[in-house]
Design a protein around this motif. Structure first.
Motif, mmCIF file in Angstrom:
data_model
loop_
_atom_site.group_PDB
_atom_site.id
_atom_site.type_symbol
_atom_site.label_atom_id
_atom_site.label_comp_id
_atom_site.label_asym_id
_atom_site.label_seq_id
_atom_site.Cartn_x
_atom_site.Cartn_y
_atom_site.Cartn_z
ATOM 1 N N ILE A 86 9.188 -9.668 13.443
ATOM 2 C CA ILE A 86 8.254 -9.853 14.552
ATOM 3 C C ILE A 86 6.852 -9.449 14.103
ATOM 4 O O ILE A 86 6.684 -8.483 13.348
ATOM 5 N N VAL A 87 5.849 -10.187 14.589
ATOM 6 C CA VAL A 87 4.454 -9.809 14.378
ATOM 7 C C VAL A 87 3.767 -9.759 15.741
ATOM 8 O O VAL A 87 3.828 -10.726 16.512
ATOM 9 N N CYS A 88 3.129 -8.633 16.038
ATOM 10 C CA CYS A 88 2.345 -8.466 17.256
ATOM 11 C C CYS A 88 0.873 -8.325 16.879
ATOM 12 O O CYS A 88 0.512 -7.460 16.073
ATOM 13 N N THR A 89 0.046 -9.173 17.451
ATOM 14 C CA THR A 89 -1.397 -9.147 17.223
ATOM 15 C C THR A 89 -2.035 -8.615 18.503
ATOM 16 O O THR A 89 -1.910 -9.233 19.563
ATOM 17 N N VAL A 90 -2.703 -7.478 18.406
ATOM 18 C CA VAL A 90 -3.079 -6.704 19.593
ATOM 19 C C VAL A 90 -4.584 -6.463 19.608
ATOM 20 O O VAL A 90 -5.195 -6.175 18.576
ATOM 21 N N VAL A 91 -5.175 -6.575 20.806
ATOM 22 C CA VAL A 91 -6.594 -6.306 21.004
ATOM 23 C C VAL A 91 -6.759 -5.288 22.124
ATOM 24 O O VAL A 91 -6.103 -5.403 23.169
ATOM 25 N N ASN A 110 7.801 1.193 19.356
ATOM 26 C CA ASN A 110 7.137 0.107 20.079
ATOM 27 C C ASN A 110 5.844 0.546 20.771
ATOM 28 O O ASN A 110 5.345 -0.157 21.653
ATOM 29 N N ILE A 111 5.288 1.677 20.379
ATOM 30 C CA ILE A 111 4.055 2.176 20.989
ATOM 31 C C ILE A 111 2.944 2.179 19.931
ATOM 32 O O ILE A 111 3.085 2.778 18.865
ATOM 33 N N GLY A 168 3.595 -5.382 12.113
ATOM 34 C CA GLY A 168 4.756 -6.135 11.661
ATOM 35 C C GLY A 168 6.040 -5.351 11.818
ATOM 36 O O GLY A 168 6.048 -4.110 11.703
ATOM 37 N N TYR A 169 7.137 -6.060 12.067
ATOM 38 C CA TYR A 169 8.483 -5.483 12.132
ATOM 39 C C TYR A 169 9.386 -6.304 11.225
ATOM 40 O O TYR A 169 9.117 -7.480 10.948
ATOM 41 N N GLU A 186 2.403 -0.610 24.933
ATOM 42 C CA GLU A 186 3.816 -0.836 24.596
ATOM 43 C C GLU A 186 3.967 -2.262 24.095
ATOM 44 O O GLU A 186 3.576 -3.220 24.769
ATOM 45 N N LEU A 187 4.537 -2.417 22.916
ATOM 46 C CA LEU A 187 4.745 -3.737 22.323
ATOM 47 C C LEU A 187 6.108 -4.277 22.753
ATOM 48 O O LEU A 187 7.096 -3.529 22.785
ATOM 49 N N PRO A 188 6.196 -5.578 23.054
ATOM 50 C CA PRO A 188 7.445 -6.149 23.592
ATOM 51 C C PRO A 188 8.445 -6.484 22.485
ATOM 52 O O PRO A 188 8.806 -7.642 22.260
ATOM 53 N N VAL A 189 8.911 -5.435 21.796
ATOM 54 C CA VAL A 189 9.784 -5.654 20.637
ATOM 55 C C VAL A 189 11.161 -5.031 20.827
ATOM 56 O O VAL A 189 11.935 -4.934 19.867
ATOM 57 N N GLY A 190 11.477 -4.609 22.051
ATOM 58 C CA GLY A 190 12.782 -4.006 22.285
ATOM 59 C C GLY A 190 12.942 -2.694 21.526
ATOM 60 O O GLY A 190 12.048 -1.844 21.529
#
Length: 608
Positions: free
Chosen positions: A399-404, A439-440, A452-453, A414-418
């Motif tokens: 998983i990739v989270c791109t955050v602003v 996930n924080i 990245g996960y 909180e990232l939506p990655v379970g």
């Protein structure tokens, strides 16, 4: 000035918003099922170079010429040789001769026509694309297209726009598209649709709603037949096909007519401009606008993969506010992270050196494989609300989270990655060091971070370092600490507020000012576009003094901004004032209407 109003200042009608109506093509029509692309929609993610903002004949007076266009083609080839994928080169507006009905190229700027460009594109495995105005033929500066004999019986009662359902214009346009397709053109970009166009003879025969519908159906039928005749063609829609592009505060209450998804592969969600969320880094505010528009168009009913966010625009012209390549890495990451399958890069590619090109290719490879899975979702707050948000994409690798974080505070999101573990930060703006645990994510003010996960996080055999780690952009400096002063501003006159602030030693001072109409909506100032406009900072002013003497401020909004601005931001460097004495702050708007001004003051600390 608003781009669409700037172009059509002489027209009586404003922006035509197209209501959500029952599709005409079949009884059960609606938005396409996610896994059913029907006639339209890219079959895979594609990457497009568009030469707009390398020149600018609307906000600026820099023309498109063969020399300029061919120079940019050479840059496209250079980037491809460094690993950047470019599938198309779109020749944007004003390539045509005004007397040629879209069949003749500008005789002064392209004396030998487009053959050299078409051939060189083909030799380098690049598909040519071309821009067309849907039915607008004039700007406030006059006609850019004269009415040829085949179009005369389509000229509208407003002589700046062509009727699409009556006369010969639409058929001639269809034949013209086929002519260019036969010469190798494979992408057709349509802009500036005015479906209120009607001939004088028909103006009293139909209601305004009937005119809108007849124009739309005629244009849809033409494009549908053209696509049927030419499988594999890519058709993109820009201004005039629905949605709200003017601001980032209104509710998501527009609809996109679902029939456009039958004929267009993608619809764009607005030219890059600054959001109504104030930021010290003005370019991050521009990122915030495009992020917000993707959230909006998704709410309007558009599948994410079919939203063209149109956000990557570097260049030396007024249309991109002369930004050159400032903060381009974050702009590229977000262009890719938003999940659209049409990725468009505008402007002066010579601003990117060979090292930049290799980094570009690395970022593109990372997000390309994520885009192909069509798993991108949005999360967090609506961007225009000024709180953290992001885009999540998944693949079998992880998983990739791109955050602003568009706010003026250090925040946790909180990232939506379970229950994913093994996370790693694979990109961050410089300055504040973000931290992720499970996930924080802790993220700095105005900061962009990519997390990245799975394989995207592992350093096993340096896999992530080689393929996924995009490093730190040290051209951006995010504060490592920021604290809000409780500051009481007093109204001291029309559109004028003032405050006195006692300072903190060794801290910089950040001032954020916003202006609102009396109903609470942000007020955008429009002091004019280049080359003759005024800087917005002449209208929205932040003045600081100490014992009657001016204190120097750093601002980034001192620009001619065609799209307007509703705020100002300034910083005062530590050491440029006497910390033992208070600062006097004045926030002023030179707008004629009586407004509500608000301002906040922050103590800011940067890494040594």
């Amino acid at each position: 000035m608003k781009r669409r109003n700037f172009i059509t200042g002489s027209l009586g009608a404003g922006i035509a918003m197209h209501p959500f109506v029952r599709a005409w093509s079949r009884p059960d029509a609606g938005f396409p099922d996610k896994n059913n692309l029907k006639l339209a929609g890219p079959v895979k993610p594609v990457f497009i170079y568009n030469n707009w903002s390398a020149y600018d004949e609307l906000s600026d007076n820099k023309p498109q010429t063969e020399e300029l266009a061919m120079n940019e083609l050479a840059q496209v080839i250079r980037l491809k040789n460094s690993g950047v994928q470019v599938d198309y080169y779109v020749m944007d507006a004003f390539w045509f001769d005004k007397f040629g009905g879209y069949r003749t190229w500008h005789k002064k700027h392209w004396p030998d026509g487009p053959d050299e460009w078409l051939i060189k594109c083909k030799l380098n495995d690049i598909k040519p694309g071309m821009w067309f105005s849907t039915n607008l033929i004039a700007t406030q500066s006059g006609r850019f297209l004269e009415v040829i004999p085949e179009w005369k019986d389509s000229l509208g009662s407003d002589p700046n726009i062509m009727c699409l359902f009556e006369g010969g214009y639409t058929k001639h346009l269809a034949d013209t598209l086929q002519l260019w397709h036969d010469k190798g053109v494979r992408l057709f970009k349509f802009d500036f649709a005015y479906f209120e166009a009607v001939t004088p003879e028909s103006k009293t025969k139909f209601t305004p709603d009937e005119i809108l519908e007849k124009n739309k159906v005629a244009f849809m039928q033409m494009l549908r037949q053209f696509r049927k005749n030419n499988p594999g063609v890519l058709i993109t829609g820009y201004n005039g096909f629905g949605g709200d592009m003017e601001n980032t505060y209104k509710p998501f209450d527009k609809k996109i007519d679902p029939r456009w998804l039958d004929v267009f592969d993608t619809l764009y969600c607005g030219d890059p401009r600054f959001s109504d969320v104030p930021m010290m880094n003005i370019w991050r505010s521009q990122d915030n606008y495009s992020d917000h528009q993707v959230f909006a168009y998704q709410a309007y009913g558009m599948p994410i993969r079919r939203i063209d966010n149109c956000a990557f625009m570097i260049g030396k012209t007024g249309t991109c506010y002369y930004r050159a390549s400032q903060c381009w890495k974050g702009m590229l990451i977000l262009e890719l992270a938003r999940g659209g399958w049409v990725n468009v890069y505008h402007g002066n590619l010579e601003l990117l050196n060979d090292d930049d090109a290799r980094w570009f290719a690395k970022a593109q490879r990372l997000y390309h494989e994520l885009q192909k899975t069509d798993t991108t979702i949005t999360f967090g707050s609506i961007p225009g609300k000024g709180k953290p948000y992001g885009f999540k994409s998944s693949s079998p690798k992880g998983i990739v989270c791109t955050v602003v974080n568009p706010s003026q505070q250090i925040a946790d999101i909180e990232l939506p990655v379970g229950h994913q573990t093994g996370s790693n930060i694979i990109y961050a703006d410089g300055g504040f060091r973000p931290f992720v645990k499970d996930n924080i994510l802790k993220i700095g003010p105005e900061q962009l971070v990519v997390v990245g996960y799975g394989e995207y996080a592992t350093y096993l055999e340096n896999i992530a370092e080689i393929f996924y780690n995009l490093g730190v952009d040290k051209s951006i400096d995010i504060p490592i600490a920021i604290d809000k002063f409780e500051t009481a501003f007093t109204v001291t006159g029309k559109n004028r507020i003032e405050a006195r602030v006692n300072l903190v030693k060794d801290k910089h001072v950040r001032i954020i000012m916003q202006q609102f109409y009396k109903n609470g909506d942000p007020c955008r100032s429009w002091p004019g576009a280049p080359p003759d406009g005024k800087n917005v900072s002449e209208v929205i002013q932040i003045k600081v003094s100490q014992e009657g003497k001016d204190v120097p401020t750093h601002i980034e909004y001192d620009k001619m901004i065609w799209s307007g601005l509703s705020w100002g931001a300034a910083e005062i460097k530590s050491g440029s004032f006497d910390v033992k004495k208070p600062l006097d702050i004045k926030c002023i708007s030179n707008e004629k209407d009586e407004l509500i001004l608000k301002a906040d003051v922050y103590a800011v600390e940067y890494a040594k």
